[in-house]
Write a protein that holds these residues in place. Structure first.
Motif, mmCIF file in Angstrom:
data_model
loop_
_atom_site.group_PDB
_atom_site.id
_atom_site.type_symbol
_atom_site.label_atom_id
_atom_site.label_comp_id
_atom_site.label_asym_id
_atom_site.label_seq_id
_atom_site.Cartn_x
_atom_site.Cartn_y
_atom_site.Cartn_z
ATOM 1 N N ALA A 260 -0.234 -10.189 6.693
ATOM 2 C CA ALA A 260 1.115 -10.389 7.221
ATOM 3 C C ALA A 260 2.153 -10.491 6.112
ATOM 4 C CB ALA A 260 1.152 -11.643 8.093
ATOM 5 N N GLN A 261 1.757 -10.985 4.944
ATOM 6 C CA GLN A 261 2.700 -11.078 3.827
ATOM 7 C C GLN A 261 2.801 -9.765 3.070
ATOM 8 O OE1 GLN A 261 4.676 -13.606 3.673
ATOM 9 N NE2 GLN A 261 3.532 -14.444 5.397
ATOM 10 N N LEU A 262 1.736 -8.986 3.030
ATOM 11 C CA LEU A 262 1.783 -7.700 2.334
ATOM 12 C C LEU A 262 2.628 -6.670 3.071
ATOM 13 C CD1 LEU A 262 -1.850 -7.183 1.003
ATOM 14 C CD2 LEU A 262 0.242 -7.426 -0.342
ATOM 15 N N ILE A 263 2.843 -6.873 4.341
ATOM 16 C CA ILE A 263 3.536 -5.855 5.132
ATOM 17 C C ILE A 263 4.983 -5.675 4.699
ATOM 18 C CG2 ILE A 263 4.502 -7.238 7.028
ATOM 19 C CD1 ILE A 263 3.186 -5.114 8.911
ATOM 20 N N SER A 264 5.570 -6.697 4.062
ATOM 21 C CA SER A 264 6.964 -6.610 3.637
ATOM 22 C C SER A 264 7.123 -6.026 2.246
ATOM 23 C CB SER A 264 7.608 -8.000 3.688
ATOM 24 O OG SER A 264 6.939 -8.882 2.794
ATOM 25 N N ALA A 265 6.016 -5.587 1.614
ATOM 26 C CA ALA A 265 6.058 -4.974 0.288
ATOM 27 C C ALA A 265 6.720 -5.873 -0.744
ATOM 28 C CB ALA A 265 6.772 -3.628 0.344
ATOM 29 N N PRO A 266 6.228 -7.101 -0.935
ATOM 30 C CA PRO A 266 6.825 -7.966 -1.964
ATOM 31 C C PRO A 266 6.493 -7.446 -3.357
ATOM 32 C CG PRO A 266 4.820 -8.959 -1.125
ATOM 33 C CD PRO A 266 5.062 -7.722 -0.291
ATOM 34 N N LYS A 267 7.262 -7.852 -4.342
ATOM 35 C CA LYS A 267 6.995 -7.478 -5.728
ATOM 36 C C LYS A 267 6.168 -8.544 -6.444
ATOM 37 C CE LYS A 267 11.128 -4.597 -6.156
ATOM 38 N NZ LYS A 267 11.420 -4.576 -4.711
ATOM 39 N N ILE A 268 6.200 -9.779 -5.923
ATOM 40 C CA ILE A 268 5.386 -10.867 -6.452
ATOM 41 C C ILE A 268 4.713 -11.544 -5.268
ATOM 42 C CG2 ILE A 268 5.358 -12.996 -7.806
ATOM 43 C CD1 ILE A 268 8.062 -12.113 -8.984
ATOM 44 N N LEU A 269 3.409 -11.684 -5.324
ATOM 45 C CA LEU A 269 2.657 -12.275 -4.218
ATOM 46 C C LEU A 269 1.910 -13.505 -4.718
ATOM 47 C CD1 LEU A 269 1.682 -12.062 -1.256
ATOM 48 C CD2 LEU A 269 -0.242 -10.693 -2.097
#
Length: 637
Positions: free
Chosen positions: A196-205
């Motif tokens: 669910a967090q990867l779906i927004s294409a973050p630059k820092i996870l």
């Protein structure tokens, strides 16, 4: 612009879109690649629980991660892993903590809002809405983070590919799980949280214990996928992790090892054995490096505390004086003063428009409202059962003098207990609040959108409850047989339920745990019941309760409205005594052996008229409680 196939191409969509195509929409980031994340001298001090003296839980922690790299933060329980992760993610480190740190992206210190736009955080606990399916959870995450950024088709494609990549395709239509209905497993919830967090294409996870609840095979698959995404999309991943298997440990590029709040090692995974061998702690062959370093730094079960503490101090001092530590600190300082490419972000903070976010949340809440019976189903059954019970206890009361007090008692019982039973809403709201805390921390929406959607979703359900329950109580009890009078009764019961739910929301925002919210809501209802003008009439009420509570007591206005609705427009037959007609109330109709209901109102200090004013005051109380709930959520950031 051509599109690559696969989820990885979708995850870099934000970086591929030309700046000119975006116009002046501040919800987008400018075309910017995050090259590195570094931190210097991260120190966290909290008051000791016993002595109240300052206590360092993190001391001068340094580190750096380049784009495309994954770093594991490891150490024994209580070493400060999650605290460090929170500091790096620009979150609250700990209650009453004093934090000093220098955190840079591309050698520059970004604002908190800019950092939130670039990063995403997966917490150790899975904050999910149990009544949604796996696919719906990802779909709503995509809508909240990507509406207006990518097309609906692209959002659907990301969802489908993430389901496949995380092994959740077969569970796509399965509920997460509620208190009543069993859903997916703990491990599947963990995978879903990461997806669910990867779906927004973050630059820092940031990942807090991403493999907790997973077996070794699932852990490896999840982290392997995260690694592939990080490599292909130049994503920075920092994860606190506990005792990974060898294969999972080797997926990381770097290790930051903590013990006692200080660094014991910070460097490449491949250099772990070489470093510890060089300082006299040789790692045996065929040993899992993760197990070795954790055994080395964990002294909780050592019999000789002084010797164990001496070993930890030796590890900490060895790292501080090592060439690796000096070189790392020098590199971080050099990057902070270099002329690296500036971090260009939109000039205004990214925010989801209130209406858009509120509508998405309203849709999500609607699905929950009819699937999770804890939200409104149980309350509907309880209120319906209470209504039938009241109707059969106060059954067909004739308009005579002896029934006047039972009618008043019925009004009091119904209005107060309908308010009391709103506490059933506490667990459902706390679940929503937990999800909101996670989503707000990741920049998806704020407290305004959450409170608007939460308020609106309840209005139709509460009206249905008020109307259906009133239908049984009103006509079975034989209140004033008039259609308009019945609708006024429904209106007051509806306002009563809306106010009671608003009270639950306020108390749950102030004290966000089940027992605390339940106790405070029940206590508040007890105060409202005592000060509503029935137990003690307002002129005789203790001045403290009269001035502090009675004027903001929504139950008082509800009780007043219901009593006026019944007695203000009805007459009652007097009783028969030894000397003939006997009337308890001396009214203008006494010579007709009747009692004018207005006389009853005068005894309680009420009079006809003023309904609009009282409705307005009740609405004001509802608005005030919702506003205070919103303020509490803002205050408890």
């Amino acid at each position: 612009m051509s599109r690559k196939s696969g989820i990885t191409s979708e995850l870099i969509t934000l970086n591929e879109v030309d700046v000119e195509q975006r116009g002046h929409d501040n919800s987008y980031l400018e075309n910017q690649i995050v090259q590195s994340l570094s931190w210097k001298d991260v120190t966290v001090v909290v008051p000791d629980r016993e002595t109240k003296h300052p206590k360092e839980i993190l001391s001068a922690i340094n580190g750096e991660v380049a784009a495309g790299e994954m770093m594991a933060i490891m150490g024994p329980s209580g070493c400060g892993k999650t605290t460090l992760l929170n500091v790096l993610a620009q979150r609250e480190a700990s209650a009453k903590a004093k934090v000093s740190s220098t955190i840079c992206i591309n050698g520059q210190t970004p604002s908190e809002s800019a950092f939130r736009r670039l990063s995403s955080y997966v917490e150790a606990g899975d904050a999910l809405i149990g009544s949604l399916t796996v696919k719906e959870t990802l779909s709503f995450a995509a809508k909240l983070s990507l509406s207006g950024v990518v097309t609906a088709t692209e959002r659907i494609r990301r969802v489908d590919e993430l389901l496949q990549s995380f092994g959740l395709t077969n569970q796509a239509s399965t509920l997460i799980g509620t208190l009543i209905r069993k859903g997916i497993s703990t491990g599947q919830k963990r995978r879903l949280s990461v997806a669910a967090q990867l779906i927004s294409a973050p630059k820092i996870l940031f990942l807090d214990e991403p493999t907790s609840g997973l077996d070794s095979a699932a852990s490896y698959k999840v982290m392997s996928y995260v690694r592939n995404v990080a490599k292909k999309n130049k994503l920075i991943v920092i994860a606190s992790i506990h005792q990974p298997a060898t294969k999972t440990f080797e997926l990381f590029d770097k290790l930051l090892l903590l013990s006692g709040g200080k660094t014991c090692y910070s460097g490449s995974i491949s250099g772990v054995k070489r470093y510890f061998d060089s300082i006299g702690f040789e790692m045996p062959l065929q040993t899992n490096p993760a197990d070795f370093v954790l055994d080395l730094t964990n002294i909780d079960f050592e019999s000789d505390g002084d010797v164990a503490q001496g070993k930890i101090s030796q590890l900490q001092e060895a790292w501080t004086s090592s060439p690796e530590a000096v070189d790392e600190k020098s590199r971080i300082a050099t990057k902070a003063t270099s002329t690296s490419e500036p971090l260009i972000l939109a000039s205004e903070p990214m925010h989801r428009r209130y209406m858009t976010a509120s509508l998405i949340l309203l849709h999500r809440s609607f699905i929950k409202s009819y699937r999770d019976i804890v939200v409104y189903g149980i309350r509907f059954a309880m209120y319906l059962g209470l209504a039938i019970m009241m109707g059969t206890v106060w059954l067909r009361l004739l308009p005579i003098q002896s029934n006047m007090q039972p009618l008043v008692n019925c009004i009091l019982f119904g209005s107060c207990f309908m308010s009391f039973m709103a506490v059933v809403y506490v667990p459902a709201f706390l679940e929503d609040r937990t999800v909101y805390i996670k989503d707000r921390a990741n920049g998806l929406y704020g407290s305004t959108a959450f409170m608007i959607s939460n308020f609106l979703i309840g209005l139709p359900y509460l009206f249905i409850i008020a109307f259906v329950s009133s239908t049984f109580v009103y006509w079975m009890t034989n209140f004033r047989p008039d259609g308009q009078a019945f609708l006024i009764w429904v209106m007051w019961m509806y306002l009563n339920l809306v106010a009671a739910e608003s009270l639950v929301v306020l108390m749950s925002c102030l004290f966000p745990n089940f027992v605390g919210a339940l106790a405070l809501t029940a206590m508040a209802n007890g105060i409202w019941m005592s000060c509503n003008g029935f137990m003690v009439q307002l002129p005789a009420l203790n001045p403290f309760y009269r001035n502090v509570f009675s004027y903001i007591d929504y139950q008082a206005y509800v009780f007043s409205g219901l009593v006026v609705n019944e007695f203000g427009y009805r007459v009652y037959k007097c009783g028969e005594g030894p000397d003939g007609c006997w009337c308890s109330w001396d009214t203008a109709l006494k010579d007709q052996c009747m009692i004018d209901g207005v006389g009853v109102l005068e005894q309680y200090g009420y009079q006809l008229g003023g309904t609009s004013k009282n409705v307005g005051i009740t609405l004001g109380i509802i608005f005030g409680m919702r506003l205070m709930g919103w303020a509490a959520m803002q205050w408890r950031k």
